[in-house]
Design a protein around this motif. Sequence first.
Motif, PDB file in Angstrom:
ATOM      1  N   GLY A   1       0.815  -1.214   0.000  1.00  0.00           N
ATOM      2  CA  GLY A   1       0.000   0.000   0.000  1.00  0.00           C
ATOM      3  C   GLY A   1       0.847   1.261   0.000  1.00  0.00           C
ATOM      4  O   GLY A   1       0.553   2.214  -0.731  1.00  0.00           O
ATOM      5  N   TYR A   2       1.888   1.293   0.815  1.00  0.00           N
ATOM      6  CA  TYR A   2       2.769   2.462   0.861  1.00  0.00           C
ATOM      7  C   TYR A   2       3.449   2.697  -0.481  1.00  0.00           C
ATOM      8  O   TYR A   2       3.580   3.834  -0.927  1.00  0.00           O
ATOM      9  CB  TYR A   2       3.831   2.306   1.942  1.00  0.00           C
ATOM     10  N   ILE A   3       3.891   1.613  -1.117  1.00  0.00           N
ATOM     11  CA  ILE A   3       4.552   1.752  -2.418  1.00  0.00           C
ATOM     12  C   ILE A   3       3.576   2.303  -3.459  1.00  0.00           C
ATOM     13  O   ILE A   3       3.923   3.192  -4.238  1.00  0.00           O
ATOM     14  CB  ILE A   3       5.162   0.406  -2.860  1.00  0.00           C
ATOM     15  N   SER A   4       2.342   1.797  -3.471  1.00  0.00           N
ATOM     16  CA  SER A   4       1.375   2.288  -4.462  1.00  0.00           C
ATOM     17  C   SER A   4       0.999   3.743  -4.188  1.00  0.00           C
ATOM     18  O   SER A   4       0.851   4.536  -5.125  1.00  0.00           O
ATOM     19  CB  SER A   4       0.131   1.403  -4.482  1.00  0.00           C
ATOM     20  N   ILE A   5       0.860   4.122  -2.924  1.00  0.00           N
ATOM     21  CA  ILE A   5       0.555   5.516  -2.593  1.00  0.00           C
ATOM     22  C   ILE A   5       1.699   6.421  -3.035  1.00  0.00           C
ATOM     23  O   ILE A   5       1.491   7.489  -3.614  1.00  0.00           O
ATOM     24  CB  ILE A   5       0.285   5.677  -1.092  1.00  0.00           C
ATOM     25  N   ARG A   6       2.926   5.990  -2.792  1.00  0.00           N
ATOM     26  CA  ARG A   6       4.080   6.807  -3.182  1.00  0.00           C
ATOM     27  C   ARG A   6       4.165   6.945  -4.700  1.00  0.00           C
ATOM     28  O   ARG A   6       4.449   8.022  -5.221  1.00  0.00           O
ATOM     29  CB  ARG A   6       5.365   6.205  -2.627  1.00  0.00           C
ATOM     30  N   ARG A   7       3.897   5.859  -5.427  1.00  0.00           N
ATOM     31  CA  ARG A   7       3.933   5.945  -6.892  1.00  0.00           C
ATOM     32  C   ARG A   7       2.867   6.902  -7.412  1.00  0.00           C
ATOM     33  O   ARG A   7       3.128   7.694  -8.318  1.00  0.00           O
ATOM     34  CB  ARG A   7       3.733   4.561  -7.503  1.00  0.00           C
ATOM     35  N   ARG A   8       1.651   6.810  -6.851  1.00  0.00           N
ATOM     36  CA  ARG A   8       0.591   7.714  -7.289  1.00  0.00           C
ATOM     37  C   ARG A   8       0.922   9.166  -6.957  1.00  0.00           C
ATOM     38  O   ARG A   8       0.652  10.065  -7.747  1.00  0.00           O
ATOM     39  CB  ARG A   8      -0.742   7.317  -6.655  1.00  0.00           C
ATOM     40  N   ALA A   9       1.509   9.393  -5.797  1.00  0.00           N
ATOM     41  CA  ALA A   9       1.872  10.766  -5.408  1.00  0.00           C
ATOM     42  C   ALA A   9       2.966  11.322  -6.312  1.00  0.00           C
ATOM     43  O   ALA A   9       2.913  12.491  -6.709  1.00  0.00           O
ATOM     44  CB  ALA A   9       2.323  10.784  -3.956  1.00  0.00           C
ATOM     45  N   LEU A  10       3.947  10.497  -6.651  1.00  0.00           N
ATOM     46  CA  LEU A  10       5.010  10.959  -7.542  1.00  0.00           C
ATOM     47  C   LEU A  10       4.468  11.236  -8.940  1.00  0.00           C
ATOM     48  O   LEU A  10       4.863  12.208  -9.589  1.00  0.00           O
ATOM     49  CB  LEU A  10       6.150   9.943  -7.592  1.00  0.00           C
ATOM     50  N   ALA A  11       3.544  10.384  -9.426  1.00  0.00           N
ATOM     51  CA  ALA A  11       2.949  10.620 -10.731  1.00  0.00           C
ATOM     52  C   ALA A  11       2.107  11.894 -10.723  1.00  0.00           C
ATOM     53  O   ALA A  11       2.120  12.670 -11.679  1.00  0.00           O
ATOM     54  CB  ALA A  11       2.082   9.428 -11.132  1.00  0.00           C
ATOM     55  N   PHE A  12       1.400  12.140  -9.622  1.00  0.00           N
ATOM     56  CA  PHE A  12       0.605  13.357  -9.507  1.00  0.00           C
ATOM     57  C   PHE A  12       1.499  14.587  -9.477  1.00  0.00           C
ATOM     58  O   PHE A  12       1.176  15.611 -10.087  1.00  0.00           O
ATOM     59  CB  PHE A  12      -0.263  13.297  -8.247  1.00  0.00           C
ATOM     60  N   ASP A  13       2.619  14.500  -8.780  1.00  0.00           N
ATOM     61  CA  ASP A  13       3.553  15.623  -8.720  1.00  0.00           C
ATOM     62  C   ASP A  13       4.131  15.943 -10.090  1.00  0.00           C
ATOM     63  O   ASP A  13       4.366  17.107 -10.421  1.00  0.00           O
ATOM     64  CB  ASP A  13       4.690  15.341  -7.738  1.00  0.00           C
ATOM     65  N   GLU A  14       4.377  14.913 -10.905  1.00  0.00           N
ATOM     66  CA  GLU A  14       4.905  15.143 -12.249  1.00  0.00           C
ATOM     67  C   GLU A  14       3.865  15.803 -13.146  1.00  0.00           C
ATOM     68  O   GLU A  14       4.200  16.606 -14.005  1.00  0.00           O
ATOM     69  CB  GLU A  14       5.369  13.823 -12.866  1.00  0.00           C
ATOM     70  N   GLN A  15       2.586  15.450 -12.962  1.00  0.00           N
ATOM     71  CA  GLN A  15       1.532  16.009 -13.798  1.00  0.00           C
ATOM     72  C   GLN A  15       1.211  17.449 -13.425  1.00  0.00           C
ATOM     73  O   GLN A  15       0.885  18.260 -14.281  1.00  0.00           O
ATOM     74  CB  GLN A  15       0.258  15.176 -13.688  1.00  0.00           C
ATOM     75  N   THR A  16       1.277  17.772 -12.162  1.00  0.00           N
ATOM     76  CA  THR A  16       0.901  19.111 -11.702  1.00  0.00           C
ATOM     77  C   THR A  16       2.131  19.855 -11.217  1.00  0.00           C
ATOM     78  O   THR A  16       2.399  19.925 -10.027  1.00  0.00           O
ATOM     79  CB  THR A  16      -0.132  19.030 -10.561  1.00  0.00           C
ATOM     80  N   GLN A  17       2.879  20.407 -12.151  1.00  0.00           N
ATOM     81  CA  GLN A  17       4.043  21.197 -11.796  1.00  0.00           C
ATOM     82  C   GLN A  17       3.595  22.609 -11.453  1.00  0.00           C
ATOM     83  O   GLN A  17       2.737  23.170 -12.112  1.00  0.00           O
ATOM     84  CB  GLN A  17       5.033  21.239 -12.947  1.00  0.00           C
ATOM     85  N   PRO A  18       4.182  23.212 -10.436  1.00  0.00           N
ATOM     86  CA  PRO A  18       3.834  24.594 -10.112  1.00  0.00           C
ATOM     87  C   PRO A  18       4.281  25.545 -11.218  1.00  0.00           C
ATOM     88  O   PRO A  18       5.131  25.221 -12.044  1.00  0.00           O
ATOM     89  CB  PRO A  18       4.563  24.880  -8.811  1.00  0.00           C
ATOM     90  N   ALA A  19       3.693  26.744 -11.216  1.00  0.00           N
ATOM     91  CA  ALA A  19       3.965  27.727 -12.280  1.00  0.00           C
ATOM     92  C   ALA A  19       5.433  28.115 -12.331  1.00  0.00           C
ATOM     93  O   ALA A  19       5.958  28.413 -13.401  1.00  0.00           O
ATOM     94  CB  ALA A  19       3.088  28.957 -12.092  1.00  0.00           C
ATOM     95  N   ASP A  20       6.116  28.142 -11.208  1.00  0.00           N
ATOM     96  CA  ASP A  20       7.524  28.547 -11.232  1.00  0.00           C
ATOM     97  C   ASP A  20       8.440  27.466 -11.780  1.00  0.00           C
ATOM     98  O   ASP A  20       9.584  27.731 -12.098  1.00  0.00           O
ATOM     99  CB  ASP A  20       7.994  28.977  -9.846  1.00  0.00           C
ATOM    100  N   ARG A  21       7.938  26.237 -11.934  1.00  0.00           N
ATOM    101  CA  ARG A  21       8.777  25.160 -12.475  1.00  0.00           C
ATOM    102  C   ARG A  21       8.480  24.904 -13.950  1.00  0.00           C
ATOM    103  O   ARG A  21       9.148  24.109 -14.580  1.00  0.00           O
ATOM    104  CB  ARG A  21       8.548  23.868 -11.681  1.00  0.00           C
ATOM    105  N   LEU A  22       7.451  25.551 -14.487  1.00  0.00           N
ATOM    106  CA  LEU A  22       7.115  25.356 -15.906  1.00  0.00           C
ATOM    107  C   LEU A  22       8.177  25.995 -16.782  1.00  0.00           C
ATOM    108  O   LEU A  22       8.774  26.997 -16.417  1.00  0.00           O
ATOM    109  CB  LEU A  22       5.745  25.966 -16.214  1.00  0.00           C
ATOM    110  N   PRO A  23       8.402  25.386 -17.946  1.00  0.00           N
ATOM    111  CA  PRO A  23       9.370  25.996 -18.858  1.00  0.00           C
ATOM    112  C   PRO A  23       8.875  27.355 -19.351  1.00  0.00           C
ATOM    113  O   PRO A  23       7.667  27.563 -19.469  1.00  0.00           O
ATOM    114  CB  PRO A  23       9.492  24.987 -20.001  1.00  0.00           C
ATOM    115  N   PRO A  24       9.788  28.289 -19.649  1.00  0.00           N
ATOM    116  CA  PRO A  24       9.361  29.619 -20.116  1.00  0.00           C
ATOM    117  C   PRO A  24       8.667  29.545 -21.478  1.00  0.00           C
ATOM    118  O   PRO A  24       9.006  28.727 -22.321  1.00  0.00           O
ATOM    119  CB  PRO A  24      10.656  30.422 -20.203  1.00  0.00           C
ATOM    120  N   GLY A  25       7.702  30.424 -21.673  1.00  0.00           N
ATOM    121  CA  GLY A  25       7.061  30.533 -22.975  1.00  0.00           C
ATOM    122  C   GLY A  25       5.682  30.138 -22.889  1.00  0.00           C
ATOM    123  O   GLY A  25       4.760  29.931 -23.341  1.00  0.00           O
TER     124      GLY A  25
END
Length: 134
Positions: A110-134
Amino acid sequence: MVVAAAGIVGAGWLLVTPPLSILGALGIVVCGIAFSIGATWLMRRSWAKEDQPSTRLRDPQRVLKQQIIIRSVITPLMLAGGAVLLGGGEVMIGVVTLFLGLSSLALLIGYISIRRRALAFDEQTQPADRLPPG
């Protein structure tokens, strides 16, 4: 703290010596209190306002990672211990240890699956300051 721990050991020796057992019990109590006071002083050198412990919450990703590491060590030991106990004829203790090992395995998965989902969510929702310019 070291002296208090040594005092606890010495008082434990007195505890099993029949004429001195009451002195040993009192020694364990006094040395235990001294040990706890020493541990408190070790953690907090001053009771001043600026020496207060941090109230910052722990990072959930870090906590999950720590739990995964701990469970990865404990689970195989519990499963192997349960198998050894069953093989040695200790049926009840072996079954309980295997059950605890299997529940620890379920938590680990369960911990491994929660961590994988959280990491995938973090990759999908990058904050505005981490987005590439343009």
